[in-house]
Design a protein around this motif. Structure first.
Motif, PDB file in Angstrom:
ATOM      1  N   SER A 101       0.857  -1.334  -0.061  1.00  0.00           N
ATOM      2  CA  SER A 101       0.171  -0.094  -0.099  1.00  0.00           C
ATOM      3  C   SER A 101       0.979   1.238   0.016  1.00  0.00           C
ATOM      4  CB  SER A 101      -0.966  -0.055   1.212  1.00  0.00           C
ATOM      5  OG  SER A 101      -0.333  -0.353   2.348  1.00  0.00           O
ATOM      6  N   ALA A 102       2.126   1.314   0.558  1.00  0.00           N
ATOM      7  CA  ALA A 102       2.944   2.341   0.379  1.00  0.00           C
ATOM      8  C   ALA A 102       3.318   2.798  -0.903  1.00  0.00           C
ATOM      9  CB  ALA A 102       4.250   2.289   1.394  1.00  0.00           C
ATOM     10  N   ASP A 103       3.582   1.617  -1.727  1.00  0.00           N
ATOM     11  CA  ASP A 103       4.178   1.722  -2.983  1.00  0.00           C
ATOM     12  C   ASP A 103       2.915   2.529  -3.883  1.00  0.00           C
ATOM     13  OD1 ASP A 103       6.464   1.274  -4.043  1.00  0.00           O
ATOM     14  OD2 ASP A 103       6.234  -0.737  -4.687  1.00  0.00           O
ATOM     15  N   GLU A 104       1.565   1.921  -3.578  1.00  0.00           N
ATOM     16  CA  GLU A 104       0.661   2.257  -4.226  1.00  0.00           C
ATOM     17  C   GLU A 104       0.061   3.873  -4.112  1.00  0.00           C
ATOM     18  OE1 GLU A 104      -1.215   0.770  -6.528  1.00  0.00           O
ATOM     19  OE2 GLU A 104       0.088  -0.821  -6.342  1.00  0.00           O
ATOM     20  N   LEU A 105       0.349   4.168  -2.621  1.00  0.00           N
ATOM     21  CA  LEU A 105       0.351   5.697  -2.253  1.00  0.00           C
ATOM     22  C   LEU A 105       1.332   6.633  -3.067  1.00  0.00           C
ATOM     23  CD1 LEU A 105      -0.659   5.391   1.564  1.00  0.00           C
ATOM     24  CD2 LEU A 105      -2.023   6.248  -0.391  1.00  0.00           C
ATOM     25  N   HIS A 106       2.460   6.030  -2.804  1.00  0.00           N
ATOM     26  CA  HIS A 106       3.625   6.809  -3.696  1.00  0.00           C
ATOM     27  C   HIS A 106       3.264   7.059  -5.244  1.00  0.00           C
ATOM     28  CE1 HIS A 106       7.408   8.510  -4.209  1.00  0.00           C
ATOM     29  NE2 HIS A 106       7.669   7.487  -5.625  1.00  0.00           N
ATOM     30  N   LYS A 107       2.705   6.034  -5.798  1.00  0.00           N
ATOM     31  CA  LYS A 107       2.400   6.181  -7.179  1.00  0.00           C
ATOM     32  C   LYS A 107       1.234   7.097  -7.316  1.00  0.00           C
ATOM     33  CE  LYS A 107       3.613   1.578  -8.538  1.00  0.00           C
ATOM     34  NZ  LYS A 107       3.225  -0.066  -8.969  1.00  0.00           N
ATOM     35  N   ALA A 109       0.467   9.791  -5.384  1.00  0.00           N
ATOM     36  CA  ALA A 109       0.903  10.924  -5.173  1.00  0.00           C
ATOM     37  C   ALA A 109       1.622  11.539  -6.379  1.00  0.00           C
ATOM     38  CB  ALA A 109       1.933  11.072  -4.050  1.00  0.00           C
ATOM     39  N   ALA A 110       2.558  10.522  -7.111  1.00  0.00           N
ATOM     40  CA  ALA A 110       3.270  11.153  -8.336  1.00  0.00           C
ATOM     41  C   ALA A 110       2.256  11.220  -9.351  1.00  0.00           C
ATOM     42  CB  ALA A 110       4.087   9.865  -8.781  1.00  0.00           C
ATOM     43  N   ASP A 113       0.659  14.626  -8.564  1.00  0.00           N
ATOM     44  CA  ASP A 113       1.690  15.816  -8.793  1.00  0.00           C
ATOM     45  C   ASP A 113       1.744  16.202 -10.142  1.00  0.00           C
ATOM     46  OD1 ASP A 113       1.888  15.996  -6.067  1.00  0.00           O
ATOM     47  OD2 ASP A 113       3.781  14.688  -6.048  1.00  0.00           O
ATOM     48  N   LYS A 126      -6.825   6.853  -2.165  1.00  0.00           N
ATOM     49  CA  LYS A 126      -6.236   6.885  -0.809  1.00  0.00           C
ATOM     50  C   LYS A 126      -6.870   6.187   0.156  1.00  0.00           C
ATOM     51  CE  LYS A 126      -3.706   9.667   2.636  1.00  0.00           C
ATOM     52  NZ  LYS A 126      -3.600  10.876   3.041  1.00  0.00           N
TER      53      LYS A 126
END
Length: 131
Positions: A101-107, A109-110, A113, A126
């Motif tokens: 889920s941290a990886d998915e959140l990072h994607k 957010a990208a 952005d 999210k």
């Protein structure tokens, strides 16, 4: 305790240790007999009867005849247990190739952005990930 010298105490402790060691070896061999998938049922029954009826002779002959394969089965079981544990850790940590889920959140957010998704879409995704 006055009539039981210290040397007799050590001798008794040695015999107790050897007795416990003997039972450990006996149970190890009995579990190895049942763990061996290459041996037929009659072979397992024969070894088990031999080890129970004539324990000293049966254990020593089993160790001579099948000691090497016994060590190989132990090593194989250890590798399988380690692989299962590693697989469990990867699955639990979420790094098993699919990403966590941290990886998915990072994607997400990208994507936000870069402007590919709106703030509302980011918030919904999210909330879905963290639910």
């Amino acid at each position: 305790m006055d009539d039981y010298p210290l040397l007799n105490l050590f001798w008794t402790m040695l015999w107790l240790f050897l007795w416990v060691l003997w039972f450990f070896l006996l149970f190890k061999i009995i579990t190895d007999i049942f763990r061996d998938h290459s041996m037929s049922g009659w072979g397992k029954a024969g070894w088990l009867i031999f080890v129970i009826i004539l324990p000293f002779l049966g254990v020593f002959i089993y160790l001579i005849a099948r000691g090497k394969s016994m060590a190989e089965r132990d090593a194989k079981q250890m590798k399988e247990s380690e692989a299962a544990f590693q697989d469990y850790v990867r699955k639990t940590a979420g790094t098993g190739g699919g990403g966590g889920s941290a990886d998915e959140l990072h994607k997400l957010a990208a994507l936000k952005d870069k402007g590919d998704i709106t703030q509302e879409e980011f918030d919904r995704a999210k909330a879905k990930l963290l639910a």
